[in-house]
Write a protein that holds these residues in place. Structure first.
Motif, PDB file in Angstrom:
ATOM      1  N   THR A  71      31.915  39.205  40.256  1.00 33.30           N
ATOM      2  CA  THR A  71      31.669  40.656  40.216  1.00 33.30           C
ATOM      3  C   THR A  71      30.732  41.076  41.339  1.00 33.30           C
ATOM      4  N   ALA A  72      29.652  40.337  41.521  1.00 29.68           N
ATOM      5  CA  ALA A  72      28.691  40.646  42.586  1.00 29.68           C
ATOM      6  C   ALA A  72      29.343  40.512  43.963  1.00 29.68           C
ATOM      7  N   LYS A  73      30.195  39.514  44.122  1.00 30.14           N
ATOM      8  CA  LYS A  73      30.890  39.299  45.405  1.00 30.14           C
ATOM      9  C   LYS A  73      31.818  40.475  45.721  1.00 30.14           C
ATOM     10  N   LEU A  74      32.561  40.913  44.718  1.00 34.22           N
ATOM     11  CA  LEU A  74      33.462  42.050  44.911  1.00 34.22           C
ATOM     12  C   LEU A  74      32.687  43.320  45.264  1.00 34.22           C
ATOM     13  N   MET A  75      31.573  43.551  44.587  1.00 34.43           N
ATOM     14  CA  MET A  75      30.772  44.741  44.870  1.00 34.43           C
ATOM     15  C   MET A  75      30.149  44.660  46.267  1.00 34.43           C
ATOM     16  N   ALA A  76      29.732  43.465  46.665  1.00 35.65           N
ATOM     17  CA  ALA A  76      29.143  43.290  47.996  1.00 35.65           C
ATOM     18  C   ALA A  76      30.170  43.538  49.100  1.00 35.65           C
ATOM     19  N   GLU A  77      31.446  43.264  48.787  1.00 35.49           N
ATOM     20  CA  GLU A  77      32.522  43.436  49.760  1.00 35.49           C
ATOM     21  C   GLU A  77      33.180  44.817  49.674  1.00 35.49           C
ATOM     22  N   LYS A  78      32.579  45.720  48.927  1.00 32.92           N
ATOM     23  CA  LYS A  78      33.208  47.012  48.658  1.00 32.92           C
ATOM     24  C   LYS A  78      33.670  47.726  49.925  1.00 32.92           C
ATOM     25  N   ALA A  79      32.881  47.660  50.988  1.00 32.28           N
ATOM     26  CA  ALA A  79      33.239  48.351  52.231  1.00 32.28           C
ATOM     27  C   ALA A  79      34.401  47.669  52.952  1.00 32.28           C
ATOM     28  N   ASN A  80      34.621  46.394  52.658  1.00 34.45           N
ATOM     29  CA  ASN A  80      35.687  45.639  53.317  1.00 34.45           C
ATOM     30  C   ASN A  80      36.210  44.568  52.368  1.00 34.45           C
ATOM     31  N   PRO A  81      36.923  44.958  51.303  1.00 32.71           N
ATOM     32  CA  PRO A  81      37.384  43.995  50.302  1.00 32.71           C
ATOM     33  C   PRO A  81      38.289  42.922  50.908  1.00 32.71           C
ATOM     34  N   ILE A 257      37.737  40.954  27.723  1.00 34.70           N
ATOM     35  CA  ILE A 257      39.144  40.666  27.988  1.00 34.70           C
ATOM     36  C   ILE A 257      39.272  40.075  29.384  1.00 34.70           C
ATOM     37  N   GLU A 258      39.934  38.935  29.494  1.00 33.44           N
ATOM     38  CA  GLU A 258      40.311  38.461  30.825  1.00 33.44           C
ATOM     39  C   GLU A 258      41.493  39.308  31.281  1.00 33.44           C
ATOM     40  N   ALA A 259      41.403  39.837  32.474  1.00 30.21           N
ATOM     41  CA  ALA A 259      42.409  40.807  32.896  1.00 30.21           C
ATOM     42  C   ALA A 259      42.777  40.625  34.361  1.00 30.21           C
ATOM     43  N   THR A 260      43.855  41.309  34.736  1.00 28.75           N
ATOM     44  CA  THR A 260      44.387  41.277  36.095  1.00 28.75           C
ATOM     45  C   THR A 260      44.365  42.681  36.681  1.00 28.75           C
ATOM     46  N   ALA A 261      44.027  42.770  37.960  1.00 26.59           N
ATOM     47  CA  ALA A 261      44.045  44.061  38.651  1.00 26.59           C
ATOM     48  C   ALA A 261      44.391  43.843  40.116  1.00 26.59           C
ATOM     49  N   ILE A 262      44.960  44.875  40.711  1.00 19.46           N
ATOM     50  CA  ILE A 262      45.312  44.839  42.141  1.00 19.46           C
ATOM     51  C   ILE A 262      44.270  45.635  42.914  1.00 19.46           C
ATOM     52  N   MET A 263      43.772  45.047  43.989  1.00 20.68           N
ATOM     53  CA  MET A 263      42.815  45.748  44.833  1.00 20.68           C
ATOM     54  C   MET A 263      43.519  46.847  45.624  1.00 20.68           C
ATOM     55  N   LYS A 264      42.899  48.002  45.689  1.00 21.03           N
ATOM     56  CA  LYS A 264      43.496  49.151  46.376  1.00 21.03           C
ATOM     57  C   LYS A 264      43.766  48.859  47.846  1.00 21.03           C
ATOM     58  N   THR A 265      42.955  47.986  48.443  1.00 28.00           N
ATOM     59  CA  THR A 265      43.038  47.743  49.883  1.00 28.00           C
ATOM     60  C   THR A 265      43.959  46.592  50.270  1.00 28.00           C
ATOM     61  N   THR A 266      44.651  45.994  49.301  1.00 31.93           N
ATOM     62  CA  THR A 266      45.518  44.875  49.654  1.00 31.93           C
ATOM     63  C   THR A 266      46.571  45.289  50.679  1.00 31.93           C
ATOM     64  N   LYS A 267      46.830  44.399  51.612  1.00 29.92           N
ATOM     65  CA  LYS A 267      47.887  44.633  52.604  1.00 29.92           C
ATOM     66  C   LYS A 267      49.197  43.962  52.190  1.00 29.92           C
ATOM     67  N   LYS A 268      49.202  43.426  50.971  1.00 33.36           N
ATOM     68  CA  LYS A 268      50.387  42.744  50.446  1.00 33.36           C
ATOM     69  C   LYS A 268      50.729  43.306  49.062  1.00 33.36           C
ATOM     70  N   PRO A 269      50.978  44.614  48.985  1.00 34.14           N
ATOM     71  CA  PRO A 269      51.175  45.238  47.666  1.00 34.14           C
ATOM     72  C   PRO A 269      52.380  44.701  46.906  1.00 34.14           C
ATOM     73  N   GLU A 270      53.462  44.384  47.610  1.00 32.22           N
ATOM     74  CA  GLU A 270      54.660  43.879  46.924  1.00 32.22           C
ATOM     75  C   GLU A 270      54.363  42.548  46.231  1.00 32.22           C
ATOM     76  N   GLN A 271      53.723  41.635  46.972  1.00 33.16           N
ATOM     77  CA  GLN A 271      53.413  40.325  46.406  1.00 33.16           C
ATOM     78  C   GLN A 271      52.357  40.446  45.300  1.00 33.16           C
ATOM     79  N   ALA A 272      51.393  41.334  45.501  1.00 32.27           N
ATOM     80  CA  ALA A 272      50.357  41.539  44.484  1.00 32.27           C
ATOM     81  C   ALA A 272      50.976  42.048  43.182  1.00 32.27           C
ATOM     82  N   LYS A 273      51.939  42.954  43.277  1.00 30.75           N
ATOM     83  CA  LYS A 273      52.610  43.481  42.085  1.00 30.75           C
ATOM     84  C   LYS A 273      53.420  42.390  41.386  1.00 30.75           C
ATOM     85  N   ARG A 274      54.008  41.510  42.160  1.00 35.81           N
ATOM     86  CA  ARG A 274      54.774  40.415  41.553  1.00 35.81           C
ATOM     87  C   ARG A 274      53.865  39.474  40.771  1.00 35.81           C
TER      88      ARG A 274
END
Length: 345
Positions: A71-81, A257-274
């Motif tokens: 969680t801390a890593k993701l927040m630290a990378e917020k400007a460049n996920p 809950i252990e959960a799954t989410a897609i990052m808004k900035t992904t450059k691979k949206p098709e693969q992320a959705k799969r």
């Protein structure tokens, strides 16, 4: 060697070389998907193998750590996920990322088959549940007998002076399990009484450890008689043959809950959705049910040794959005009060 044999072998050699080149190109064309996770290492290989078998053109690249660290890593990378997908991370953490505008809402294929209350309530959801994990106490009967310790039945039992120095629990800033404990106590009893309870519990804590699994492992080996942990690890320790009994406190269990989410900035949206589609599938939930008593796909969960039949009814009322909004404040207050007994990093 006669000319006819040579003539036959040349095309065969060319064919073999072509097949090898094609295979190499197919492997080279696999799309790497960077997935941040707090999944238990026991389960990561099973998920990766099954997903890549069903999607041979995609390769999961894990970045794994405890929930708080991820969680801390993701927040630290917020400007460049950096991550494409977050999987097997606490919904309370994903709710925080959603509040920060970092997630891409997506309803995976087959979503309607899942238990709706175990995913984000928005349509489409920002995160989709995999399983529920909840607090459990691992009680080493052999070590407890040596020390004359009774088996605790409630959370408040653990605040009794007889348990002084006998308890280890996860650090809430590092561990999702530690945070769900603290969040649950504050929600169950209100903030004033919740902190009062933790003050008393702190007197009996030997160490706050930077893993949700480690306290139960420590109880299993007899290093400490009591470890506050969660049911996945508790089940594994019991299964290993350690002299441990599981306690599910009567007041109720903190959970997430252990959960799954897609990052808004992904450059691979098709693969992320799969990948999100696959984690929502019955196949993925069947894998999850090897370790978790409550999974998102109804009817798939198995009966696990040591987990009570009323386990799901023991889960306390839990506002994950409240936990996300108040996470920083809660951890700051917790650190001021209790950091002195933290395990060295």
């Amino acid at each position: 060697m006669d000319n006819e044999t040579t003539t036959r072998r040349i095309p065969m050699a060319l064919c073999a070389a072509a097949l090898g080149l094609a295979a190499g190109m197919a492997h080279a064309q696999r799309t790497p998907l960077l997935v941040y996770t707090a999944l238990e290492t026991d389960s990561m290989k099973a998920y990766k193998t099954a997903f890549e078998k069903a999607n041979p053109d995609i390769e999961i690249k894990w970045v794994r750590d405890s929930t708080g660290i991820i969680t801390a890593k993701l927040m630290a990378e917020k400007a460049n996920p950096q991550a494409d997908v977050v999987a097997g991370v606490a919904a309370s953490s994903l709710a925080l990322l959603d509040q920060e505008g970092m997630l891409q809402p997506y309803q995976p294929k087959g979503f309607e088959a899942l238990t709706r209350t175990y995913s984000d309530s928005k349509n489409p959801p920002a995160w989709v549940g995999m399983d529920v994990w909840a607090a459990a106490i691992c009680f080493n009967t052999v070590e407890a007998k040596k020390r004359g310790l009774p088996k605790p039945e409630t959370w408040k039992d653990l605040a009794k002076p007889i348990y002084k120095g006998a308890i280890v629990m996860p650090h809430p800033a590092s561990s999702g399990t530690g945070f769900l404990d603290v969040s649950a106590w504050l929600q169950m009893w209100g903030e004033q009484d919740g902190w009062k309870y933790m003050d008393a519990l702190h007197e009996n804590i030997a160490q706050y450890q930077h893993s949700g699994s480690k306290p139960c492992k420590a109880a299993g080996t007899g290093e400490f008689p009591i470890g506050i942990s969660f049911e996945f690890r508790a089940y594994q320790v019991v299964k290993s043959g350690a002299p441990v009994e599981l306690v599910f406190p009567k007041e109720g269990l903190g959970w997430d809950i252990e959960a799954t989410a897609i990052m808004k900035t992904t450059k691979k949206p098709e693969q992320a959705k799969r990948l999100a589609d696959w984690f929502a599938s019955k196949e993925a939930n069947q894998i999850t049910s090897n370790w978790w008593a409550v999974v998102a796909y109804p009817g798939v969960a198995q009966k696990l040794k040591g987990i009570p039949d009323n386990y799901e009814q023991l889960l306390v009322k839990n506002d994950l959005n409240w936990a996300a909004k108040n996470r920083e404040r809660i951890l700051a207050e917790w650190g001021k009060r209790y950091e002195g007994k933290s395990e060295a990093k």
